[in-house]
Write a protein that holds these residues in place. Structure first.
Motif, PDB file in Angstrom:
ATOM      1  N   MET A 121       0.844  -1.178   0.000  1.00  0.00           N
ATOM      2  CA  MET A 121       0.000   0.000   0.000  1.00  0.00           C
ATOM      3  C   MET A 121       0.888   1.240   0.000  1.00  0.00           C
ATOM      4  SD  MET A 121      -3.250   0.343   2.492  1.00  0.00           S
ATOM      5  CE  MET A 121      -4.219   1.818   2.483  1.00  0.00           C
ATOM      6  N   ARG A 122       0.391   2.286  -0.580  1.00  0.00           N
ATOM      7  CA  ARG A 122       1.268   3.401  -0.843  1.00  0.00           C
ATOM      8  C   ARG A 122       0.473   4.703  -0.713  1.00  0.00           C
ATOM      9  NH1 ARG A 122       5.672   3.945  -5.012  1.00  0.00           N
ATOM     10  NH2 ARG A 122       5.991   1.720  -4.969  1.00  0.00           N
ATOM     11  N   LEU A 123       0.983   5.623   0.080  1.00  0.00           N
ATOM     12  CA  LEU A 123       0.365   6.947   0.176  1.00  0.00           C
ATOM     13  C   LEU A 123       1.268   7.928  -0.541  1.00  0.00           C
ATOM     14  CD1 LEU A 123      -0.678   7.114   3.955  1.00  0.00           C
ATOM     15  CD2 LEU A 123      -2.048   6.360   2.021  1.00  0.00           C
ATOM     16  N   ARG A 124       0.672   8.789  -1.377  1.00  0.00           N
ATOM     17  CA  ARG A 124       1.469   9.758  -2.129  1.00  0.00           C
ATOM     18  C   ARG A 124       0.884  11.154  -1.986  1.00  0.00           C
ATOM     19  NH1 ARG A 124       4.942   7.308  -1.706  1.00  0.00           N
ATOM     20  NH2 ARG A 124       6.178   6.009  -3.086  1.00  0.00           N
ATOM     21  N   GLY A 125       1.694  12.063  -1.492  1.00  0.00           N
ATOM     22  CA  GLY A 125       1.291  13.479  -1.457  1.00  0.00           C
ATOM     23  C   GLY A 125       0.025  13.738  -0.669  1.00  0.00           C
ATOM     24  N   ILE A 126      -0.139  12.993   0.450  1.00  0.00           N
ATOM     25  CA  ILE A 126      -1.377  13.117   1.230  1.00  0.00           C
ATOM     26  C   ILE A 126      -1.373  14.402   2.057  1.00  0.00           C
ATOM     27  CG2 ILE A 126      -2.708  12.117   3.115  1.00  0.00           C
ATOM     28  CD1 ILE A 126      -2.949  10.381   0.748  1.00  0.00           C
ATOM     29  N   SER A 127      -2.478  15.136   1.977  1.00  0.00           N
ATOM     30  CA  SER A 127      -2.652  16.322   2.817  1.00  0.00           C
ATOM     31  C   SER A 127      -3.959  16.197   3.570  1.00  0.00           C
ATOM     32  CB  SER A 127      -2.695  17.594   1.980  1.00  0.00           C
ATOM     33  OG  SER A 127      -1.499  17.717   1.243  1.00  0.00           O
ATOM     34  N   LYS A 128      -3.966  16.728   4.773  1.00  0.00           N
ATOM     35  CA  LYS A 128      -5.197  16.700   5.553  1.00  0.00           C
ATOM     36  C   LYS A 128      -5.193  17.847   6.545  1.00  0.00           C
ATOM     37  CE  LYS A 128      -9.049  15.402   7.042  1.00  0.00           C
ATOM     38  NZ  LYS A 128     -10.221  15.355   6.157  1.00  0.00           N
ATOM     39  N   SER A 129      -6.319  18.536   6.658  1.00  0.00           N
ATOM     40  CA  SER A 129      -6.429  19.538   7.708  1.00  0.00           C
ATOM     41  C   SER A 129      -7.801  19.432   8.356  1.00  0.00           C
ATOM     42  CB  SER A 129      -6.202  20.939   7.148  1.00  0.00           C
ATOM     43  OG  SER A 129      -7.107  21.180   6.096  1.00  0.00           O
TER      44      SER A 129
ATOM     45  N   PRO B 108      -8.492  11.845   2.882  1.00  0.00           N
ATOM     46  CA  PRO B 108      -7.505  12.921   2.746  1.00  0.00           C
ATOM     47  C   PRO B 108      -8.055  14.052   1.883  1.00  0.00           C
ATOM     48  CG  PRO B 108      -6.903  11.053   1.376  1.00  0.00           C
ATOM     49  CD  PRO B 108      -8.104  10.626   2.165  1.00  0.00           C
ATOM     50  N   ASP B 109      -7.542  15.261   2.109  1.00  0.00           N
ATOM     51  CA  ASP B 109      -7.966  16.396   1.297  1.00  0.00           C
ATOM     52  C   ASP B 109      -7.329  16.334  -0.086  1.00  0.00           C
ATOM     53  OD1 ASP B 109      -9.308  17.300   3.509  1.00  0.00           O
ATOM     54  OD2 ASP B 109      -7.643  18.562   4.190  1.00  0.00           O
ATOM     55  N   ALA B 110      -6.122  15.820  -0.141  1.00  0.00           N
ATOM     56  CA  ALA B 110      -5.421  15.721  -1.415  1.00  0.00           C
ATOM     57  C   ALA B 110      -4.483  14.526  -1.362  1.00  0.00           C
ATOM     58  CB  ALA B 110      -4.631  17.005  -1.676  1.00  0.00           C
ATOM     59  N   GLY B 111      -4.030  14.067  -2.530  1.00  0.00           N
ATOM     60  CA  GLY B 111      -3.095  12.963  -2.560  1.00  0.00           C
ATOM     61  C   GLY B 111      -3.760  11.679  -3.033  1.00  0.00           C
ATOM     62  N   THR B 112      -2.951  10.681  -3.320  1.00  0.00           N
ATOM     63  CA  THR B 112      -3.494   9.432  -3.832  1.00  0.00           C
ATOM     64  C   THR B 112      -3.147   8.270  -2.911  1.00  0.00           C
ATOM     65  OG1 THR B 112      -1.512   9.147  -5.144  1.00  0.00           O
ATOM     66  CG2 THR B 112      -3.435  10.097  -6.251  1.00  0.00           C
TER      67      THR B 112
END
Lengths: 320, 501
Positions: B1-9, B52-56
């Motif tokens: 499993m892979r998280l890429r460029g994840i953003s969260k606020s 997440p707000d952004a990212g894949t």
């Protein structure tokens, strides 16, 4: 702009609801806002407000007092009997309050030091006190099996119906009791302990707070206030009525819950209960001006509880 | 499993932005970080609870367009959350197989099959024979954690996320858990192990990722980083070593402050005797259930027990907690949420709760101004991070909550302080601060008894260590004799199978 509104909402969540109720009834029921009706509204709410102060304290300590209505009734009957037999009104009033205190202390000892369940304990005292009120009223009014109201001495009605500057005497008494209750809860170490025990009784015990003693005092005070409510009832009606407490319990619990004191203890307050009580009575007055009957009141009361709870849920969800 | 460029606020506060993380099959990733570093949010994103707000998010090389809890469950991603989610009144078997129970809503549940399957699960996964018909409420905290793990493993097939699973576990249970993790790794699971404990990196990890302030500040194979390096990455400053430096200005040989003789409750505390001098820190070591907590409770009167206690030479017979307070004998008990904190009450009220009548009463009235000044000065002195004294204590992180509780008890300048797991479940930074407080308290002349399941911590704090086993003191070590292996041996001793059940 928004902040003061939110703060008011937080302190008195029922206030806007009360305003809506009054506006609606003044539109559909002509005469709802005339001074006589408003005075009646305040008079009707006085007994409920006083009894609800004690119940709020009980809820805050995460307890329950089902006996409150019976105690109000028994106190009014006692006051009428003692005042009638002795001819001394003051003695009668003291006797009424003492009956309330005694039942409260008994509840408190059983629930606090002896650790019995509040629901079961106060259910038992509800039944016993209610029966005693009916029996003694029946004997005193000389009617054998059927218990009627026991008349207070003449002249009492003067105080019960009297007004000062347009405000009913009994309502002034109620407000005085509210002030004392607020002081007790917010300004004393006892009030603080009540909140702490209600929030987490295990942590309170670990902090060396005598949880049993706090509970005992809370139920004793609740009984005392129910006794005071009972004598105010007797003064207002001019008689002691064993049947008067039957829906008092429902009204008291409704007032506390829709006022916004948590059933689970710890959070809530006295003033918000006052708004809850006024809301209930405002609705009832409106219904009676419209010519609707007691059973319709119960339906409305049920709906009000659900809407009130829903309202608090939505509010707390939005406000974090 | 892979998280890429994840953003969260959340509510305008950025938890992290542009974060990358890889999980590989057959590998244990240890995720370290202080409270508030963002570990829990990562866990929630992985298990689909939070979007997440952004990212894949990629799974098995495929980008997942709509990652959700049900999608995660479908792919066999399971998480064990910090708060246990067991039904205390149901049996172990029913809890473990709760999914099967709720799925077949119609038709009877075969009790026998249920019990058989659950027992097999425990045997296969842990190599343990647990009576699965017992209700969960009869189990110890550690045993419950094990049940929780078995339950989650049953639902997982690819990724397993463990959120601080060892916090409440005894050393024995912890090793058992690590064996389970090893077994699951061999079966090809990708495992994320979220923890505070540095030593667990070496114990179970293949790779370690360290988080701080919403970013992964270091990633390495386990063993590449030393414990000191890891600590520095986690807190970003050099306070980690503070706790190891002994404050040597403490009175060496003070008078005896607490004397315990023949303490015995006939059950969990058996004939315990010891004494502690002013300025001395006595450690109590032992496995979960050895009776350490019970000894502390018996001393302050929370647990009825025979035997003599004397505080500063004065015998103390009719022991009650309220009286203990008065004699300068205070207990900071283990379970902060249940036994210490009034979670929804303001911070100030939490500080002053035990001292209402002594400090803040003017003829029955509450002296609020004095209370606020008192509480404010204390929480500042303890470096508690808070918005307002009126905020509920629940709004603080665990470490800050613990500092408030410690401030509460130390504020009375006590003669004897009993500390039960004072740094349990709190982050490294707060832990170092609390340890330093303990030293300072001793330096001021208090006698301290500390219980900790974290042996390195206990050895760094204590002047002397007593080891308990099944209610009895089985060994004593002076500071120069401290030896982890010897202490562990004394704690587990003979008859270990009994302790495991």
């Amino acid at each position: 702009m928004l902040r003061p509104i939110l703060r008011t909402l937080n302190a008195a969540p029922m206030l806007p609801v009360l305003v809506v109720v009054i506006v609606v009834f003044s539109l559909v029921a002509p005469g709802y806002l005339n001074p006589a009706n408003i005075q009646n509204l305040l008079r009707d709410s006085s007994v409920l407000i006083i009894a609800s102060m004690g119940a709020t304290l009980v809820f805050l300590v995460s307890g329950l007092d089902l006996s409150v209505g019976s105690v109000v009734a028994a106190s009014s009957v006692t006051a009428a009997i003692v005042a009638g037999q002795s001819g001394d009104l003051a003695l009668g009033l003291v006797a009424g309050v003492v009956v309330g205190l005694l039942v409260g202390v008994l509840n408190g000892v059983l629930i606090g030091p002896l650790g019995l369940n509040p629901f079961v304990t106060t259910l038992a005292s509800l039944l016993v006190v209610r029966a005693l009120a009916y029996v003694s009223a029946a004997i005193a009014s000389g009617q054998g099996g059927t218990a009627g109201a026991v008349a207070m001495p003449d002249g009492v009605a003067g105080f019960g119906r009297g007004v000062v500057l347009g405000i009913p005497n009994v309502f002034i008494v109620a407000i005085a009791i509210v002030v004392l209750s607020v002081l007790l809860l917010e300004k004393t170490t006892f009030g603080r302990r009540v909140r702490l025990v209600g929030q987490n009784d295990v942590a309170a015990a670990f902090a060396g707070i005598s949880v049993a003693r706090v509970r005992l005092l809370v139920y004793a005070i609740a009984g005392l206030l129910a006794g005071v409510a009972g004598i105010i009832l007797a003064l207002r009606l001019g008689s002691g009525s064993p049947a008067a407490g039957d829906d008092m319990l429902l009204q008291v619990i409704t007032a506390v819950i829709i006022g916004g004191t948590a059933v689970s203890g710890g959070s809530g307050g006295m003033v918000r209960t006052v708004w809850g009580a006024l809301t209930i009575v405002a609705i009832e007055r409106g219904m009676s001006v419209l010519g609707l009957k007691f059973y319709d009141n119960l339906i409305v009361l049920g709906v009000v509880i659900l809407l009130g709870t829903l309202f608090h849920r939505v509010k707390s969800g939005r406000m974090g | 499993m892979r998280l890429r460029g994840i953003s969260k606020s959340f509510d305008g506060t950025t938890v992290f932005s542009g974060l990358d993380l890889d999980l590989r099959a057959g590998e244990v990733l240890v995720l370290l970080g202080e409270n508030g570093a963002g570990k829990s949010t990562i866990k929630n994103i992985l298990s689909g609870i939070v979007a997440p707000d952004a990212g894949t998010i990629e799974f098995d090389g495929q980008a997942e367009a709509s990652w959700s809890q049900s999608r995660a469950a479908e792919l066999g991603v399971a998480a064990i959350h910090q708060e246990l989610s067991l039904f205390p009144n149901l049996s172990v078997a029913e809890n473990v197989l709760i999914r099967e129970l709720s799925r077949s809503s119609v038709g009877p549940v075969s009790r026998r099959r249920l019990v058989r399957e659950a027992a097999a699960l425990f045997r296969d996964l842990l190599g343990v024979d647990l009576d699965v018909t017992r209700p969960v409420e009869s189990l110890s905290l550690g045993q419950r954690q094990v049940v929780e793990i078995v339950k989650a493993v049953r639902m997982a097939s690819s990724v397993l996320i463990l959120d601080e699973p060892t916090t409440s576990l005894s050393m024995h249970d912890r090793e058992q858990l690590f064996r389970v993790i090893g077994r699951l790794r061999a079966e090809g699971f990708a495992i994320v192990h979220v923890t505070h404990f540095l030593d667990e990196v070496a114990a179970v990890g293949d790779r370690v990722a360290i988080m701080r302030d919403g970013a992964i500040v270091a990633q390495a194979a386990a063993g590449e980083l030393s414990a000191a390096q890891i600590e520095q990455h986690m807190i970003g400053r050099e306070v980690a070593a503070v706790a190891r430096e002994r404050a040597n200005d403490r009175p060496a040989e003070g008078p005896v402050a607490l004397e315990v003789a023949g303490l015995d409750d006939g059950e969990r505390v058996r004939d315990v005797s010891f004494s502690v001098r002013r300025g001395e820190i006595l450690g109590l070591a032992g496995l979960t259930g050895a009776g350490r907590t019970e000894v502390l409770h018996a001393i302050v009167g929370l647990r009825p027990a025979l035997g003599d206690v004397a505080v500063a030479g004065v015998p103390y017979r009719a022991r009650r907690l309220a009286e203990s307070k008065r004699r300068g004998l205070v207990l900071v008990s283990e379970d902060r949420r249940l036994e210490q904190a009034f979670l929804q009450r303001p911070i100030a009220e939490n500080v002053t709760a035990p001292w209402l009548s002594r400090v803040f009463r003017r003829g029955g009235w509450l002296d609020r101004r004095r209370e606020r000044a008192f509480a404010g000065a204390l929480v500042d002195e303890f470096d508690v991070r808070y918005d307002s004294l009126d905020s509920p204590i629940a709004s603080l992180s665990g470490g800050n909550q613990q500092k408030v509780i410690l401030a509460r008890w130390i504020s009375s300048d006590p003669e004897v302080v009993l500390l039960d797991e004072p740094t349990k479940g709190i982050d490294v930074g707060a832990r170092a601060q609390i340890q330093e407080r303990v030293f300072r308290l001793a330096a001021r002349g208090a006698a301290i008894v500390v219980v900790s399941s974290d042996l390195p911590e206990l050895m760094s704090l204590s002047d002397r260590i007593l080891v308990m086993q099944r209610g009895r003191v089985t060994a004593a070590f002076a500071r120069e004799e401290f030896d982890p292996a010897a202490i562990l041996r004394a704690a587990s001793g003979a008859g270990e199978s009994g302790a495991a059940a």
